[in-house]
Design a protein around this motif. Structure first.
Motif, mmCIF file in Angstrom:
data_model
loop_
_atom_site.group_PDB
_atom_site.id
_atom_site.type_symbol
_atom_site.label_atom_id
_atom_site.label_comp_id
_atom_site.label_asym_id
_atom_site.label_seq_id
_atom_site.Cartn_x
_atom_site.Cartn_y
_atom_site.Cartn_z
ATOM 1 N N SER A 10 22.327 -26.005 53.331
ATOM 2 C CA SER A 10 23.460 -25.656 54.198
ATOM 3 C C SER A 10 23.933 -24.245 53.873
ATOM 4 O O SER A 10 23.817 -23.785 52.738
ATOM 5 N N LYS A 11 24.448 -23.581 54.885
ATOM 6 C CA LYS A 11 25.039 -22.255 54.702
ATOM 7 C C LYS A 11 26.252 -22.157 55.599
ATOM 8 O O LYS A 11 26.165 -22.374 56.813
ATOM 9 N N ILE A 12 27.410 -21.835 54.975
ATOM 10 C CA ILE A 12 28.672 -21.801 55.709
ATOM 11 C C ILE A 12 29.268 -20.399 55.656
ATOM 12 O O ILE A 12 29.372 -19.793 54.587
ATOM 13 N N PHE A 13 29.638 -19.891 56.824
ATOM 14 C CA PHE A 13 30.397 -18.651 56.931
ATOM 15 C C PHE A 13 31.796 -19.018 57.433
ATOM 16 O O PHE A 13 31.991 -20.135 57.918
ATOM 17 N N PRO A 14 32.750 -18.127 57.313
ATOM 18 C CA PRO A 14 34.112 -18.473 57.748
ATOM 19 C C PRO A 14 34.132 -19.002 59.180
ATOM 20 O O PRO A 14 33.798 -18.299 60.126
ATOM 21 N N VAL A 16 32.159 -21.091 60.577
ATOM 22 C CA VAL A 16 30.857 -21.404 61.169
ATOM 23 C C VAL A 16 29.960 -22.058 60.131
ATOM 24 O O VAL A 16 29.803 -21.540 59.017
ATOM 25 N N ARG A 17 29.351 -23.188 60.500
ATOM 26 C CA ARG A 17 28.319 -23.808 59.652
ATOM 27 C C ARG A 17 26.981 -23.390 60.242
ATOM 28 O O ARG A 17 26.447 -24.013 61.164
ATOM 29 N N ALA A 18 26.416 -22.322 59.684
ATOM 30 C CA ALA A 18 25.187 -21.745 60.246
ATOM 31 C C ALA A 18 23.981 -22.632 60.005
ATOM 32 O O ALA A 18 23.068 -22.684 60.834
ATOM 33 N N THR A 44 19.315 -17.157 59.710
ATOM 34 C CA THR A 44 20.025 -17.550 58.486
ATOM 35 C C THR A 44 19.080 -18.246 57.521
ATOM 36 O O THR A 44 19.102 -17.975 56.307
ATOM 37 N N LYS A 47 16.886 -15.753 55.843
ATOM 38 C CA LYS A 47 17.621 -14.976 54.838
ATOM 39 C C LYS A 47 17.900 -15.787 53.580
ATOM 40 O O LYS A 47 17.969 -15.232 52.479
ATOM 41 N N TYR A 53 20.769 -14.392 51.494
ATOM 42 C CA TYR A 53 21.910 -15.297 51.356
ATOM 43 C C TYR A 53 21.601 -16.346 50.288
ATOM 44 O O TYR A 53 20.441 -16.705 50.061
ATOM 45 N N ASP A 56 24.764 -22.749 50.296
ATOM 46 C CA ASP A 56 25.985 -23.413 49.840
ATOM 47 C C ASP A 56 25.738 -24.870 49.492
ATOM 48 O O ASP A 56 26.605 -25.534 48.923
#
Length: 502
Positions: A10-14, A16-18, A44, A47, A53, A56
């Motif tokens: 999982s990868k989370i941006f403010p 947004v759960r990309a 994503t 990366k 990146y 998370d």
């Protein structure tokens, strides 16, 4: 043993759960397709795999061992190499220096062996179909040749995994064949390849397996040959063939009489577009449909003067647009809303007032002096008409919601008094409520007689918002949907059938 494993990453941006619990496996000698529309999570994931990146959640395993790459250099040293769609080399340096950057051959005195570097670079590149003086600056080569240099460099670093992000987007047919030959060689040597492309015929030709992402989630993984093309398209778009779609708004049927306000004939912009033709009448919304990379945005940019036109004609309200440029297009009555509003549209650090005024300053100026009163009047009109929610016209645009930023950009375009409105993904990145407002506004503008060209990756939005849909694939028109055929099912079927024909 798997070469590379992604387990529940999982990868989370403010806000947004990309990536949301994505799993992915690449085996030695496998060509694995990674597909999905814009925002699906492909970039994503790449990366995360290459150390740009940090995930998370979840885990990466490389050659059987847990892996965590702190930087792209760490991933490269481990044997994971990436070839990006945009060539990321040094254009002012020579071809040879780019190829050996960081690994330059030295003589017995520890000095750079220029002659050997040029000789070896020439030999290596000849195997990739690039025959040029290796001492030549990279930036002077055609884009396709630069892409081949990037590919050669990626393979040279003793890579075990090669990630190819839209590698054929800048290549001529001959260069594509050379690339496929290189891929077959890598396959035979046991190197794993992650292949990102929107071209379905390429995927079915060279890929063994496929993983499909949508909205950051894994929706399918399996053998490429076991997945029918129609099913692949429906999985990417999130719609099943035969599904019953009911529109919450109905686009009024237009009278086909009357002269077109926009006529595009044989529009060609090499290598992106080839012979695009369609018409838009006053009050008509014409959608441009197709998968990512089909040529939708490129068509809009070419009409708006942002891309060079090699052949074809553009007429606005019966007047031919000669030597199209952004300035000439605007003067002719063409207003373009770009796909990326933050990078190409709004100026986030300026106020609402200043953003709207940018396009009309020449009309508000007399003898070198700007009329603040006239600007304030225009800004007030469009803030009210588009219902822009802000504390005042002086609020900084970057502080507004995505939907209100989009409205500010539309206000700027409408203030120029256009005859044709080119809208590229006008509802991307905005919430449901704002999306409905923007869609209603488009209908309202068309009702007032504007000709509208609408690009959207959301098939349902395109079908609900357009009177006709022109379907593109690889820069070519492959079908036009009219009347009762303007349905999501027919749109997906046309896309899939076009892929089958190639």
């Amino acid at each position: 043993m798997a070469l590379l494993e992604v387990a529940g990453v999982s990868k989370i941006f403010p806000g947004v759960r990309a990536l949301d619990g994505v799993s992915f496996t690449l085996n030695p000698g496998e060509v694995h397709a990674l597909v999905g529309e814009n925002g699906a999570g492909k970039s994503t994931l790449i990366k995360v795999l290459t150390g740009v990146y940090q995930p998370d959640g979840g885990e990466l395993r490389y050659r059987g061992e847990p892996a965590r790459f702190g930087t792209p250099l760490d991933a490269q040293r481990a044997g994971i190499s990436t070839i990006y769609q945009e060539v990321n080399l040094v254009p002012l340096m020579s071809v040879a220096h780019n190829l050996f950057l960081g690994r330059e051959p030295r003589n017995r005195f520890g000095l750079l062996d220029e002659a050997r570097m040029v000789r070896e670079a020439t030999e290596i590149l000849s195997g990739y179909g690039v025959r040029t003086d290796a001492r030549r600056r990279l930036g002077t080569l055609p884009l396709g040749a630069q892409q081949m240099v990037a590919l050669a460099r990626a393979v040279m670093i003793d890579a075990k995994v090669v990630v190819m992000d839209e590698p054929t987007s800048s290549l001529e047919p001959r260069e594509v064949e050379t690339l496929f030959g290189v891929i077959r060689d890598l396959h035979a040597r046991g190197i794993g390849i992650i292949y990102v492309s929107h071209r379905l015929d390429e995927l079915y030709r060279i890929c063994d397996t496929v993983t499909i992402l949508r909205d950051g989630k894994l929706v399918h993984t399996g053998r490429m040959a076991d997945l029918e093309r129609r099913k692949l398209v429906s999985l990417m778009l999130g719609r099943e063939f035969g599904e019953d779609f009911t529109s919450f708004t109905e686009v009024p049927v237009r009278d086909e009489a009357g002269e077109p306000v926009l006529r595009v004939t044989g529009l060609t912009s090499r290598p992106r577009l080839d012979g695009i033709s369609f018409e838009v009448r006053p009050g008509e919304v014409v959608g441009l449909g197709g998968l990512l990379g089909a040529g939708r945005s490129e068509t809009v940019k070419a009409i708006g003067g942002a891309y060079p036109v090699d052949a074809g004609e553009i007429e606005v309200d019966g007047v031919r647009l000669t030597r199209p440029s952004t300035v000439r297009a605007v003067k002719a009555g063409v207003a373009t809303q770009p796909e990326d509003r933050k990078a190409e549209g709004i100026v986030p650090g300026l106020s609402i007032r200043d953003n709207i005024a940018l396009a009309i300053l020449p009309r508000m100026t007399r003898m070198g002096l700007v009329s603040d009163r006239k600007i304030d009047e225009v800004v007030d009109i469009y803030m009210k008409r588009l219902r822009i929610k802000a504390s005042s016209p002086h609020q900084v645009v970057g502080d507004l919601s995505g939907g209100n930023q989009q409205k500010v950009l539309l206000a700027r375009l409408l203030a120029t008094g256009p005859k044709v409105l080119l809208l590229d993904e006008p509802t991307r990145g905005i919430d449901v409520g704002a999306k409905a407002e923007v869609q209603a506004l488009i209908d309202e503008l068309a009702g007032e007689g504007l000709g509208v060209v609408l690009v959207s990756s959301d098939a349902e939005e395109l079908v609900e918002g357009a009177h006709r849909v022109v379907v593109l694939r690889d820069g070519v028109v492959v079908g036009t949907l009219t009347g009762d055929r303007v349905t999501t099912e027919d749109l997906m079927a046309t896309i899939a059938e076009a892929a089958d024909d190639h």
